[in-house]
Design an enzyme around this catalytic site. Structure first.
Site, short mmCIF file in Angstrom:
data_model
loop_
_atom_site.label_atom_id
_atom_site.label_comp_id
_atom_site.label_asym_id
_atom_site.label_seq_id
_atom_site.Cartn_x
_atom_site.Cartn_y
_atom_site.Cartn_z
N ASN A 211 0.85 -1.20 0.00
CA ASN A 211 0.00 0.00 0.00
C ASN A 211 0.89 1.24 0.00
OD1 ASN A 211 0.58 0.81 2.85
ND2 ASN A 211 -0.29 -1.23 3.21
N LYS A 290 9.36 -16.41 -10.96
CA LYS A 290 8.55 -15.31 -11.45
C LYS A 290 7.32 -15.86 -12.20
CE LYS A 290 8.75 -11.31 -14.43
NZ LYS A 290 9.46 -10.66 -15.52
N PRO A 306 -2.38 -12.19 10.13
CA PRO A 306 -2.71 -12.00 11.55
C PRO A 306 -2.94 -10.52 11.82
CG PRO A 306 -0.35 -12.41 11.25
CD PRO A 306 -1.00 -12.63 9.91
N ASP A 307 -3.83 -10.22 12.77
CA ASP A 307 -4.05 -8.82 13.16
C ASP A 307 -3.08 -8.49 14.30
OD1 ASP A 307 -5.12 -6.41 14.44
OD2 ASP A 307 -6.71 -6.67 12.95
N ILE A 308 -2.08 -7.67 13.98
CA ILE A 308 -0.98 -7.44 14.93
C ILE A 308 -1.47 -6.69 16.17
CG2 ILE A 308 1.27 -6.31 15.22
CD1 ILE A 308 1.57 -6.69 12.10
N VAL A 309 -2.19 -5.60 15.96
CA VAL A 309 -2.60 -4.79 17.11
C VAL A 309 -3.56 -5.57 18.01
CG1 VAL A 309 -4.56 -3.52 16.06
CG2 VAL A 309 -3.17 -2.42 17.80
N PHE A 324 -4.57 2.68 14.89
CA PHE A 324 -4.90 3.69 13.88
C PHE A 324 -6.02 3.12 13.03
CE2 PHE A 324 -2.09 7.40 13.25
CZ PHE A 324 -1.33 7.26 14.40
N LYS A 338 -13.51 -0.46 15.39
CA LYS A 338 -12.18 -1.09 15.56
C LYS A 338 -11.69 -0.96 17.01
CE LYS A 338 -10.63 -0.85 10.81
NZ LYS A 338 -10.04 -0.10 9.74
N LYS A 342 -11.03 -4.60 18.44
CA LYS A 342 -9.62 -4.98 18.65
C LYS A 342 -9.18 -4.75 20.09
CE LYS A 342 -8.44 -4.08 13.81
NZ LYS A 342 -7.31 -4.13 12.87
O1 PMT Z 1 2.85 6.13 6.53
P1 PMT Z 1 2.28 7.47 6.09
O2 PMT Z 1 2.46 7.70 4.61
O3 PMT Z 1 2.79 8.60 6.93
O4 PMT Z 1 0.70 7.41 6.31
C1 PMT Z 1 0.18 7.31 7.60
C2 PMT Z 1 -0.98 6.33 7.66
C3 PMT Z 1 -2.14 6.87 6.85
C4 PMT Z 1 -0.57 4.96 7.13
C5 PMT Z 1 -1.35 6.20 9.19
O5 PMT Z 1 -1.71 7.45 9.69
C6 PMT Z 1 -2.49 5.22 9.39
O6 PMT Z 1 -3.65 5.55 9.30
N1 PMT Z 1 -2.12 3.94 9.72
C7 PMT Z 1 -3.05 2.82 9.84
C8 PMT Z 1 -3.29 2.22 8.50
C9 PMT Z 1 -4.16 0.99 8.55
O7 PMT Z 1 -3.72 -0.07 8.18
O8 PMT Z 1 -5.35 1.15 9.06
P2 PMT Z 1 -6.46 -0.05 9.15
O9 PMT Z 1 -7.71 0.67 9.41
O10 PMT Z 1 -6.37 -0.94 7.97
O11 PMT Z 1 -6.01 -0.87 10.41
C10 PMT Z 1 -6.49 -0.62 11.73
C11 PMT Z 1 -5.42 -0.87 12.77
O12 PMT Z 1 -5.10 -2.25 12.81
C12 PMT Z 1 -4.13 -0.13 12.52
O13 PMT Z 1 -3.62 0.27 13.77
C13 PMT Z 1 -3.23 -1.19 11.88
O14 PMT Z 1 -1.85 -0.96 12.17
C14 PMT Z 1 -3.72 -2.44 12.58
N2 PMT Z 1 -3.60 -3.67 11.80
C15 PMT Z 1 -4.27 -3.85 10.64
C16 PMT Z 1 -4.18 -5.06 9.98
C17 PMT Z 1 -3.37 -6.08 10.52
N3 PMT Z 1 -3.25 -7.23 9.90
N4 PMT Z 1 -2.72 -5.88 11.66
C18 PMT Z 1 -2.82 -4.70 12.30
O15 PMT Z 1 -2.19 -4.51 13.37
#
Ligand code: PMT
Length: 406
Positions: A211, A290, A306-309, A324, A338, A342
């Site tokens: 992304n 490839k 896996p969802d890390i957070v 976030f 969320k 979470k």
């Molecule tokens: O890196 P930059 O260019 O500065 O941009 C910043 C940002 C937009 C990336 C940042 O501010 C931001 O919003 N980060 C979270 C991006 C994200 O993946 O959001 P989400 O809504 O998909 O995920 C929700 C939360 O779960 C996040 O805390 C994410 O880190 C966490 N997550 C998601 C999926 C996963 N498999 N494991 C996770 O821990």
């Protein structure tokens, strides 16, 4: 109070005097309090204690010479001057005080003293008659006018048999005095683990799913946490950013690697901030070779990452967890979902449909939500937003029982 020394960089100048032996204990005290210590010794100091002893105690090479090409190549005097948060000269002999007061620059210590923007302090040590001498007192007054802190001296029996003022303070007193020069950060003594940047999920040896995350937001949070006094571990996906000063960085590529690194770093940590944009899915298996272009369409078989957070929030020893949310619609509504799903303590939500903030941009704006409230952080640079977020984190963490040290 000593916790204020966490992450601080102290350049200890040792000048010639019998009290130089106390510098050894001082280095130990400063390091025990979490400070990093480098030592500059004058030639006279080396008559009283060896550089090797102070090198072993500080864990860094001792600097002795202004004109040594090898030492200058390793860490030049200007770099050393820039490195320090505090330059403390202990012991500061009468001669050394005179040289510092007069702005001499013909040895390493006096040159670094002139070249630094760090806080400055001295711990005088000399015979009581020398201490009382008008010229010494005039030099001290000069240093005082320039905001140099003077620690001590103490009074008592001196090495020469005289009794009076001129003994260098004890190491424990000097460490306390150094700590007193630094303001308390809101996260002083805390360990914060942060994820930042994207993950890459390999399709084959040359392609991946990912992304637009640049890592800027997460890196800014790391720098703001350092500013607030925390120790920081930054688990970074593949980004093209320099590591903020004093941050421990762990580089990872995939979500699974990020999870493993986060789990390892978070043991015993106080806070976890999940700023990374983690890929929700990865190819079931990365092709060994490839993938060749053939049919008009290609179907990928993806499995959930896996969802890390959520995994960190589910730990028995969970830290204060900040997530976030990057959303393109119903931003606050999805973020609230969320927060609950979470089991987060706080969530910072980004409207990534806006082109002027979020991914890649130098600016951001967010609504920060927790169980009992929310706060809007208006558009500003990521550095400013990061400071505001860190202040909120410290406040909320304290409200939920995580003590913020005074
Ligand atoms: O890196 P930059 O260019 O500065 O941009 C910043 C940002 C937009 C990336 C940042 O501010 C931001 O919003 N980060 C979270 C991006 C994200 O993946 O959001 P989400 O809504 O998909 O995920 C929700 C939360 O779960 C996040 O805390 C994410 O880190 C966490 N997550 C998601 C999926 C996963 N498999 N494991 C996770 O821990």
């Amino acid at each position: 109070m000593l916790a204020r020394l966490a992450n601080k960089r102290i350049l200890l100048g040792v000048s010639g005097g019998i009290a130089a032996y106390k510098s050894a204990e001082l280095i130990r005290r400063l390091r025990d309090a979490g400070a990093e210590v480098r030592v500059v010794m004058t030639p006279a100091a080396q008559q009283f204690i060896t550089p090797l002893t102070l090198q072993a105690l500080s864990g860094n090479p001792v600097h002795t010479d202004l004109l040594d090409p090898a030492a200058e190549a390793a860490m030049g005097h200007i770099e050393l001057a820039r490195w320090a948060d505090l330059v403390l000269v202990a012991p500061a002999s009468a001669d050394c005080i005179a040289r510092l007061a007069q702005g001499m620059a013909n040895d390493l210590l006096s040159t670094v003293w002139l070249a630094t923007r760090a806080k400055l302090a001295i711990a005088p040590a000399m015979n009581q008659q020398m201490w009382a001498a008008p010229s010494l007192q005039a030099n001290l007054a000069l240093l005082g006018e320039r905001d140099v802190a003077v620690f001590g001296p103490a009074s008592g029996v001196q090495a020469c048999g005289d009794v009076g003022a001129g003994r260098m303070l004890e190491a424990v007193e000097l460490a306390d005095a150094c700590a007193g020069l630094f303001a308390t950060g809101t996260l002083t003594g805390r360990h914060v683990v942060i994820t930042a940047g994207p993950t890459r999920e390999a399709l084959d040896p040359v392609r991946y799913l990912s992304n637009h995350s640049s890592g800027k937001m997460g890196f800014a949070i790391a720098a703001a946490c350092i500013e607030a006094g925390a120790r920081v571990t930054l688990v970074a996906g593949p980004v093209n950013l320099p590591t903020p000063d004093r941050v421990t960085r762990v580089n990872v590529t995939s979500a699974e690697e990020m999870l493993a690194a986060a789990q390892q770093a978070v043991a015993g940590a106080d806070m976890f901030v999940a700023c990374a944009a983690v890929a929700d899915y990865r190819p079931r298996a990365a092709a060994d070779q490839k993938i060749k272009k053939s049919a008009d369409t290609l179907t990928l078989d993806l499995v959930k990452n896996p969802d890390i957070v959520a995994a960190i929030a589910a730990r028995a020893d969970r830290p204060f967890v900040v997530g976030f949310a990057a959303e393109t619609e119903k931003v606050v509504e999805h973020a609230r979902d969320k927060l609950v799903r979470k089991r987060l303590d706080m969530i910072a939500c980004n409207d990534v449909a806006r082109g002027d903030i979020g991914f890649q941009s130098d600016d951001n704006a967010m609504t920060v939500i927790w169980q009992e409230g929310e706060q809007v952080l208006e558009k500003a640079s990521k550095a400013v937003i990061a400071r505001q977020l860190v202040a909120l984190m410290a406040e909320r963490a304290a409200a939920t029982g995580l003590q913020v040290r005074k």
